[in-house]
Design an enzyme around this catalytic site. Structure first.
Site, PDB file in Angstrom:
ATOM      1  N   LYS A  35      99.515  15.558  24.701  1.00  0.00           N
ATOM      2  CA  LYS A  35      99.759  14.539  23.665  1.00  0.00           C
ATOM      3  C   LYS A  35      98.897  14.828  22.447  1.00  0.00           C
ATOM      4  O   LYS A  35      97.879  15.529  22.561  1.00  0.00           O
ATOM      5  CB  LYS A  35      99.456  13.146  24.242  1.00  0.00           C
ATOM      6  CG  LYS A  35      98.025  12.973  24.741  1.00  0.00           C
ATOM      7  CD  LYS A  35      97.875  11.746  25.643  1.00  0.00           C
ATOM      8  CE  LYS A  35      96.428  11.552  26.051  1.00  0.00           C
ATOM      9  NZ  LYS A  35      96.248  10.516  27.076  1.00  0.00           N
ATOM     10  N   ARG A 133      96.199  -2.182  29.882  1.00  0.00           N
ATOM     11  CA  ARG A 133      97.009  -1.607  28.803  1.00  0.00           C
ATOM     12  C   ARG A 133      98.480  -1.745  29.165  1.00  0.00           C
ATOM     13  O   ARG A 133      99.127  -2.711  28.795  1.00  0.00           O
ATOM     14  CB  ARG A 133      96.580  -0.144  28.578  1.00  0.00           C
ATOM     15  CG  ARG A 133      97.150   0.480  27.337  1.00  0.00           C
ATOM     16  CD  ARG A 133      96.455   1.799  26.998  1.00  0.00           C
ATOM     17  NE  ARG A 133      96.584   2.821  28.036  1.00  0.00           N
ATOM     18  CZ  ARG A 133      96.034   4.050  27.921  1.00  0.00           C
ATOM     19  NH1 ARG A 133      95.336   4.375  26.859  1.00  0.00           N
ATOM     20  NH2 ARG A 133      96.190   4.934  28.899  1.00  0.00           N
ATOM     21  N   HIS A 161      95.469   3.974  35.920  1.00  0.00           N
ATOM     22  CA  HIS A 161      94.561   4.621  34.965  1.00  0.00           C
ATOM     23  C   HIS A 161      93.177   3.978  35.051  1.00  0.00           C
ATOM     24  O   HIS A 161      93.067   2.771  35.265  1.00  0.00           O
ATOM     25  CB  HIS A 161      95.142   4.498  33.553  1.00  0.00           C
ATOM     26  CG  HIS A 161      94.504   5.415  32.547  1.00  0.00           C
ATOM     27  ND1 HIS A 161      94.325   6.758  32.759  1.00  0.00           N
ATOM     28  CD2 HIS A 161      93.996   5.171  31.306  1.00  0.00           C
ATOM     29  CE1 HIS A 161      93.747   7.307  31.696  1.00  0.00           C
ATOM     30  NE2 HIS A 161      93.531   6.365  30.795  1.00  0.00           N
ATOM     31  N   ARG A 220      95.197  14.169  36.495  1.00  0.00           N
ATOM     32  CA  ARG A 220      95.650  14.222  35.100  1.00  0.00           C
ATOM     33  C   ARG A 220      94.492  14.532  34.154  1.00  0.00           C
ATOM     34  O   ARG A 220      94.076  13.685  33.363  1.00  0.00           O
ATOM     35  CB  ARG A 220      96.284  12.871  34.690  1.00  0.00           C
ATOM     36  CG  ARG A 220      97.407  12.379  35.591  1.00  0.00           C
ATOM     37  CD  ARG A 220      98.148  11.190  34.950  1.00  0.00           C
ATOM     38  NE  ARG A 220      97.272  10.098  34.599  1.00  0.00           N
ATOM     39  CZ  ARG A 220      97.052   9.017  35.343  1.00  0.00           C
ATOM     40  NH1 ARG A 220      97.671   8.864  36.511  1.00  0.00           N
ATOM     41  NH2 ARG A 220      96.224   8.077  34.925  1.00  0.00           N
ATOM     42  N   TYR A 266      79.773  14.492  -5.141  1.00  0.00           N
ATOM     43  CA  TYR A 266      80.106  13.124  -5.555  1.00  0.00           C
ATOM     44  C   TYR A 266      78.987  12.157  -5.193  1.00  0.00           C
ATOM     45  O   TYR A 266      78.401  12.252  -4.108  1.00  0.00           O
ATOM     46  CB  TYR A 266      81.380  12.662  -4.845  1.00  0.00           C
ATOM     47  CG  TYR A 266      82.627  13.372  -5.272  1.00  0.00           C
ATOM     48  CD1 TYR A 266      83.113  13.280  -6.572  1.00  0.00           C
ATOM     49  CD2 TYR A 266      83.350  14.128  -4.349  1.00  0.00           C
ATOM     50  CE1 TYR A 266      84.287  13.928  -6.944  1.00  0.00           C
ATOM     51  CE2 TYR A 266      84.514  14.781  -4.709  1.00  0.00           C
ATOM     52  CZ  TYR A 266      84.977  14.672  -6.013  1.00  0.00           C
ATOM     53  OH  TYR A 266      86.122  15.305  -6.375  1.00  0.00           O
ATOM     54  N   CYS A 313      83.578  16.673   0.435  1.00  0.00           N
ATOM     55  CA  CYS A 313      84.737  16.375  -0.416  1.00  0.00           C
ATOM     56  C   CYS A 313      86.016  16.521   0.418  1.00  0.00           C
ATOM     57  O   CYS A 313      85.962  16.873   1.594  1.00  0.00           O
ATOM     58  CB  CYS A 313      84.794  17.343  -1.598  1.00  0.00           C
ATOM     59  SG  CYS A 313      83.239  17.521  -2.489  1.00  0.00           S
ATOM     60  N   ASP A 315      88.284  18.848   0.211  1.00  0.00           N
ATOM     61  CA  ASP A 315      88.623  20.239   0.544  1.00  0.00           C
ATOM     62  C   ASP A 315      87.429  21.173   0.630  1.00  0.00           C
ATOM     63  O   ASP A 315      87.596  22.350   0.937  1.00  0.00           O
ATOM     64  CB  ASP A 315      89.590  20.789  -0.513  1.00  0.00           C
ATOM     65  CG  ASP A 315      90.702  19.812  -0.821  1.00  0.00           C
ATOM     66  OD1 ASP A 315      91.412  19.443   0.133  1.00  0.00           O
ATOM     67  OD2 ASP A 315      90.823  19.387  -1.983  1.00  0.00           O
TER      68      ASP A 315
HETATM   69  C1  LIG Z   1      95.279  10.696  27.998  1.00  0.00           C
HETATM   70  C2  LIG Z   1      95.470  10.292  29.404  1.00  0.00           C
HETATM   71  C3  LIG Z   1      94.868  11.005  30.457  1.00  0.00           C
HETATM   72  C4  LIG Z   1      93.834  12.097  30.220  1.00  0.00           C
HETATM   73  O1  LIG Z   1      92.601  11.463  29.895  1.00  0.00           O
HETATM   74  P1  LIG Z   1      91.277  12.316  29.708  1.00  0.00           P
HETATM   75  O2  LIG Z   1      90.222  11.297  29.553  1.00  0.00           O
HETATM   76  O3  LIG Z   1      91.460  13.142  28.469  1.00  0.00           O
HETATM   77  O4  LIG Z   1      91.118  13.153  30.918  1.00  0.00           O
HETATM   78  C5  LIG Z   1      95.230  10.694  31.751  1.00  0.00           C
HETATM   79  N1  LIG Z   1      96.085   9.671  32.007  1.00  0.00           N
HETATM   80  C6  LIG Z   1      96.642   8.930  31.015  1.00  0.00           C
HETATM   81  C7  LIG Z   1      97.568   7.820  31.372  1.00  0.00           C
HETATM   82  C8  LIG Z   1      96.332   9.197  29.694  1.00  0.00           C
HETATM   83  O5  LIG Z   1      96.879   8.450  28.728  1.00  0.00           O
END
Ligand SMILES: *Cc1c(COP(=O)(O)O)cnc(C)c1O
Length: 371
Positions: A35, A133, A161, A220, A266, A313, A315
């Site tokens: 992602k 979430r 999660h 994951r 700046y 800045c 750039d």
């Molecule tokens: C982004 C994400 C992960 C990975 O999380 P990390 O902290 O980068 O390991 C795993 N599961 C879900 C649902 C996520 O959104």
């Protein structure tokens, strides 16, 4: 090519995957999120590399991210972590990505869409055990699993999660243990009604590093794949060696002697306290170098760190290389990378390495190297 570039060390990516596999065991599936353009590393190239390294699943946050992978002929299973609006259902079904679902409306909508398009669709039931979430409450899991099957979708997996798995605080450790228990109990309740939950998964990077009981059927890992622990300050067990994958580098494009009392950039926030030499680098907040790093960050040129002076800045930015500089015009300057990690930089502005690599702008070319 523009001198400011993100060098992507594919060898380090492979190394990190190897380390994760060594830890969780070769039999366990690995799903890597690509992602946000693979945390800024370039989704398509990283996805291909990960599949070569034996990763079984990819994951994205939006349907268009999935569509971009499919357009690049990537056929591996793709999980969709984010929820979508009904207008996106046709593209979702077309990409065949496996969406997280958590309510009847969405399940019914996706099932209808798949039916209309004469195809099948697999989903993962997301259970909220403490992230707050997306996800159903654990008690609803068996009835939603049943609803998924009755709607004609298939149940590819069940997931949750973990919001504090990277913390070493005792209350966070208790919370995570309780979450994992709530989750595995919910999975059992799905099995108890005679439904196969598919792939059961919970562990993000923090879970992988600290909670073996969260590894289940699939892990994951996100940020650790890209070379950083999720919370470097509170990691207890340094069980695996991680190598940063991205190096942000640029070149010195201009050097000039300035006298004591000369102000730079700046707002005139920095003034030379001695005669010195100022070098200009063609990198700024338009490239993702946060302006809040002005007068704070150092960049590395041939083993020596030089302070950014004055405001960054859009750039360009300036560094003080001292009155008798060893630096030469066209030298390479490293902003962050292996051995000079983005974690220190992130701490300076109260953020995390995730945000640093994600923020590197699209205009910065990604250059892939094998080491
Ligand atoms: C982004 C994400 C992960 C990975 O999380 P990390 O902290 O980068 O390991 C795993 N599961 C879900 C649902 C996520 O959104």
């Amino acid at each position: 090519m523009h001198p400011t570039r993100a060098i992507i060390h594919l060898g380090n990516l492979a190394h990190n995957i190897e380390e994760i596999r060594r830890l969780v065991g070769a039999h366990r599936r690995i799903c890597v999120p690509v992602k946000a353009d693979a945390y800024g590393h370039g989704a398509i190239r990283i996805a291909r590399e990960l599949l070569v390294e034996g990763v079984s699943h990819l994951a994205v946050a939006t349907v268009s991210e999935a569509a971009a992978l499919r357009a690049a002929d990537i056929t591996a299973p793709i999980l969709l972590f984010g929820l979508v609006i009904p207008e996106e259902y046709p593209l979702l079904v077309q990409t065949g990505c496996e969406a997280f679902v958590a309510d009847k409306d969405q399940i019914a909508g996706l099932a209808l869409q798949a039916k209309q398009m004469n195809t099948s669709l697999a989903v993962h039931l997301k259970i909220d055990t403490g992230m707050g979430r997306i996800g159903c409450v654990p008690q609803e899991a068996p009835s939603l699993a049943r609803y998924i099957l009755d709607s004609g979708l298939s149940l590819a997996g069940v997931a949750t999660h973990l919001p504090v798995a990277d913390s070493a605080k005792p209350q966070d450790i208790d919370f995570t243990h309780a979450q994992i228990k709530r989750f595995t109990d919910a999975v059992t309740s799905i099995r108890d009604v005679g439904i196969d939950p598919g792939i059961v998964h919970a562990a993000n990077s923090g879970g992988i590093l600290q909670y073996p009981e969260s590894w289940l059927d699939m892990v994951r890992p996100g940020i650790i794949v890209y070379g950083y622990p999720s919370d470097p300050s509170s990691l207890t067990g340094h069980t695996i060696e991680l190598k940063p994958v991205m190096k942000l580098e640029t070149r010195v494009v201009h050097m000039k002697k300035v006298q004591k009392g000369t102000s730079i950039s700046y707002g005139r926030t920095w003034t030379a306290e001695r005669d010195t030499v100022i070098a200009t680098l063609p990198v700024g907040y338009g490239d993702g170098l946060a302006r809040s790093l002005s007068n704070r960050l150092t960049v590395r040129i041939a083993e020596t760190d030089y302070p950014i002076v004055g405001r960054i800045c859009m750039d360009q930015c300036m560094i003080d290389v001292g009155p008798e500089p060893a630096v030469r015009r066209w030298d390479t300057a490293v902003i962050f990378g292996p051995g000079h990690g983005a974690d220190a930089l992130a701490r300076m502005i109260d953020t995390i390495p995730y945000e640093i690599t994600c923020s590197i702008a699209p205009r910065v070319p990604r250059v892939y190297v094998t080491e």
